[in-house]
Design a protein around this motif. Structure first.
Motif, mmCIF file in Angstrom:
data_model
loop_
_atom_site.group_PDB
_atom_site.id
_atom_site.type_symbol
_atom_site.label_atom_id
_atom_site.label_comp_id
_atom_site.label_asym_id
_atom_site.label_seq_id
_atom_site.Cartn_x
_atom_site.Cartn_y
_atom_site.Cartn_z
ATOM 1 N N ILE A 96 67.226 90.690 17.147
ATOM 2 C CA ILE A 96 68.484 90.339 17.836
ATOM 3 C C ILE A 96 69.773 90.622 17.616
ATOM 4 N N PRO A 97 70.559 91.417 17.596
ATOM 5 C CA PRO A 97 71.573 92.101 17.354
ATOM 6 C C PRO A 97 72.497 90.422 17.759
ATOM 7 N N ARG A 98 73.686 89.781 16.590
ATOM 8 C CA ARG A 98 74.363 89.015 16.341
ATOM 9 C C ARG A 98 75.914 88.897 16.190
ATOM 10 N N PRO A 99 76.806 88.031 17.435
ATOM 11 C CA PRO A 99 78.494 88.668 17.106
ATOM 12 C C PRO A 99 79.020 88.413 15.409
ATOM 13 N N ASP A 100 77.916 87.564 14.783
ATOM 14 C CA ASP A 100 78.914 88.287 13.103
ATOM 15 C C ASP A 100 78.397 89.191 12.466
ATOM 16 N N THR A 101 77.732 89.642 12.901
ATOM 17 C CA THR A 101 76.847 91.134 12.477
ATOM 18 C C THR A 101 77.767 92.215 13.016
ATOM 19 N N GLU A 102 79.262 91.905 13.876
ATOM 20 C CA GLU A 102 80.088 92.795 13.879
ATOM 21 C C GLU A 102 80.909 92.833 13.086
ATOM 22 N N ILE A 103 80.790 91.587 12.099
ATOM 23 C CA ILE A 103 82.374 91.268 10.727
ATOM 24 C C ILE A 103 81.595 92.614 9.778
ATOM 25 N N LEU A 104 80.166 93.165 9.603
ATOM 26 C CA LEU A 104 80.003 94.379 9.400
ATOM 27 C C LEU A 104 80.313 95.795 9.913
ATOM 28 N N VAL A 105 80.284 95.394 11.328
ATOM 29 C CA VAL A 105 81.209 97.148 11.508
ATOM 30 C C VAL A 105 82.358 97.178 10.969
ATOM 31 N N ASP A 106 83.458 96.013 11.156
ATOM 32 C CA ASP A 106 84.682 96.092 11.002
ATOM 33 C C ASP A 106 84.726 97.079 9.855
ATOM 34 N N SER A 107 83.947 96.009 9.150
ATOM 35 C CA SER A 107 84.535 96.573 7.498
ATOM 36 C C SER A 107 83.515 97.448 7.050
ATOM 37 N N ALA A 108 82.860 98.185 7.559
ATOM 38 C CA ALA A 108 82.825 99.474 7.944
ATOM 39 C C ALA A 108 83.639 100.530 8.319
ATOM 40 N N LEU A 109 84.215 100.257 9.215
ATOM 41 C CA LEU A 109 84.949 100.790 10.096
ATOM 42 C C LEU A 109 86.231 101.452 9.125
ATOM 43 N N GLU A 110 86.918 99.805 8.751
ATOM 44 C CA GLU A 110 88.141 100.062 7.875
ATOM 45 C C GLU A 110 87.455 100.633 6.623
ATOM 46 N N GLN A 249 74.557 83.184 -0.484
ATOM 47 C CA GLN A 249 74.061 84.034 -1.034
ATOM 48 C C GLN A 249 75.183 85.214 -1.298
ATOM 49 N N ALA A 250 76.591 84.930 -1.306
ATOM 50 C CA ALA A 250 77.533 85.860 -1.311
ATOM 51 C C ALA A 250 78.047 85.862 -3.338
ATOM 52 N N LEU A 251 77.761 84.999 -3.915
ATOM 53 C CA LEU A 251 78.054 84.823 -4.988
ATOM 54 C C LEU A 251 76.295 85.905 -6.084
ATOM 55 N N ALA A 252 75.596 85.480 -4.962
ATOM 56 C CA ALA A 252 74.499 86.362 -6.059
ATOM 57 C C ALA A 252 74.352 87.796 -6.149
ATOM 58 N N VAL A 253 74.789 88.137 -4.421
ATOM 59 C CA VAL A 253 74.251 89.660 -4.083
ATOM 60 C C VAL A 253 76.017 90.440 -5.348
ATOM 61 N N ALA A 254 77.199 89.454 -5.136
ATOM 62 C CA ALA A 254 78.070 90.423 -5.969
ATOM 63 C C ALA A 254 78.061 90.204 -7.028
ATOM 64 N N ASP A 255 76.845 89.245 -7.557
ATOM 65 C CA ASP A 255 76.246 89.459 -9.481
ATOM 66 C C ASP A 255 75.243 90.378 -9.334
ATOM 67 N N LEU A 256 74.763 90.938 -8.274
ATOM 68 C CA LEU A 256 73.369 92.102 -8.170
ATOM 69 C C LEU A 256 74.627 93.214 -8.309
ATOM 70 N N MET A 257 75.413 93.619 -7.728
ATOM 71 C CA MET A 257 76.458 94.634 -7.489
ATOM 72 C C MET A 257 76.846 94.916 -8.256
ATOM 73 N N GLY A 272 83.219 81.956 11.780
ATOM 74 C CA GLY A 272 82.599 80.683 11.263
ATOM 75 C C GLY A 272 83.065 79.974 9.904
ATOM 76 N N ALA A 273 83.675 81.362 9.659
ATOM 77 C CA ALA A 273 84.564 80.570 7.889
ATOM 78 C C ALA A 273 83.644 80.796 6.973
ATOM 79 N N ASN A 274 81.853 81.656 6.967
ATOM 80 C CA ASN A 274 80.893 81.414 5.941
ATOM 81 C C ASN A 274 81.092 82.685 5.770
ATOM 82 N N ASP A 275 81.195 82.463 3.909
ATOM 83 C CA ASP A 275 80.485 84.361 3.783
ATOM 84 C C ASP A 275 79.762 85.156 4.332
ATOM 85 N N ARG A 276 79.789 86.341 4.553
ATOM 86 C CA ARG A 276 78.814 86.915 5.053
ATOM 87 C C ARG A 276 78.628 88.156 5.109
#
Length: 291
Positions: A96-110, A249-257, A272-276
């Motif tokens: 089910i698509p969730r509102p927080d995923t719109e942050i990913l779309v916003d980031s991509a569009l930039e 998971q932000a630190l772990a994902v950033a480290d992998l990248m 909600g001010a969570n790393d997403r």
């Protein structure tokens, strides 16, 4: 025979007291369910609250209400969910698509120029929510939407046809496996990222959603690792990789990248001010797509 107002009042009370439901807007959900049965909008429902509700209509409404009281996600009951202004068909074959995923779309569009035929890849497209939102906002972009589930891919294809969005192609693939050596200016993904033993998988809406779209190994990062391991094969020079991930998971994902050689790694927070969302760039400089 009861009035619409009386039926909605009773339904709201039942939803509010249901042990499987917490912190829901019982009044709003009651209205949504009755709108579904009557095939009317909310304005009509409010304007006709004193109308009597025929017994057969109330019986159909009660059936939907009982499904919701047992915890079934309202998106599955209604068969639809709004995402980034698009009305998407939803089935139990898809997340089910969730509102927080719109942050990913916003980031991509930039990162996507409005006037260039940019190549975009959405890995694990599900309903097609991310791919279709990007394609709708950037009609010059050519978006490839990938999923390993044929039933999910069928829903995404159906959504693209319903919405009349034509700049998306769909590929049945386990992440990059069916894409050969094709390269992209931007790769986005909302992959499974919940820890396999997380107790939340047995709570709320997550109980009804496909586990393959939710959980990914002991630390939730198995699929993210797989994507990062192969990303440079499919990223054009100066191309971007973007993930939605868990709040912790932000630190772990950033480290992998960073270990993979991506640069300009950064994390974006959700409503909600969570790393997403975490993003990283292929450092090679050859492409004319990006500055």
């Amino acid at each position: 025979m009861s009035t619409i107002r009386a039926v909605l009042t009773q339904a709201q009370a039942l939803l509010s007291s249901a042990p499987e439901l917490a912190a829901i807007d019982a009044r709003y959900e009651s209205q949504l369910l009755l709108q579904q049965v009557l095939n009317v909008n909310r304005a009509w429902l409010i304007a006709h609250e004193e109308n009597d509700l025929p017994a057969d209509i109330q019986a159909r409404f009660d059936t939907l209400l009982q499904r919701r009281i047992k915890g079934e996600p309202i998106a599955y009951i209604l068969g639809s969910r709004e995402f980034y202004g698009l009305d998407l068909t939803i089935t139990p074959a898809t997340l089910i698509p969730r509102p927080d995923t719109e942050i990913l779309v916003d980031s991509a569009l930039e990162k996507i120029p409005a006037n260039l035929a940019t190549q975009v890849l959405d890995l694990g497209t599900g309903t097609g929510a991310i791919a279709l939102a990007i394609a709708h906002q950037r009609p010059h972009a050519q978006v490839t939407a990938v999923d390993a589930s044929q039933p999910a891919l069928d829903i995404a294809i159906s959504n693209s046809k319903k919405l009349g969005i034509t700049n998306v192609s769909f590929v049945l693939s386990d992440w990059f496996s069916a894409l050969n050596q094709k390269k992209f200016d931007l790769i986005v993904s909302n992959p499974p990222y919940i820890e396999a033993a997380d107790s939340h998988l047995k709570q709320g809406d997550l109980r009804f959603e496909p586990i393959s779209a939710l959980a990914s190994g002991a630390d939730g990062l198995d699929d993210i690792r797989r994507i990062i391991d192969d990303c440079l094969i499919h990223l054009k020079p100066q191309g971007w990789l973007m993930f939605e991930h868990g709040y912790n998971q932000a630190l772990a994902v950033a480290d992998l990248m960073t270990q993979q050689g991506l640069v300009d790694v950064a994390t974006i927070q959700d409503f909600g001010a969570n790393d997403r969302v975490t993003t990283g760039k292929n450092p090679l400089i050859v492409s004319t797509h990006w500055g």
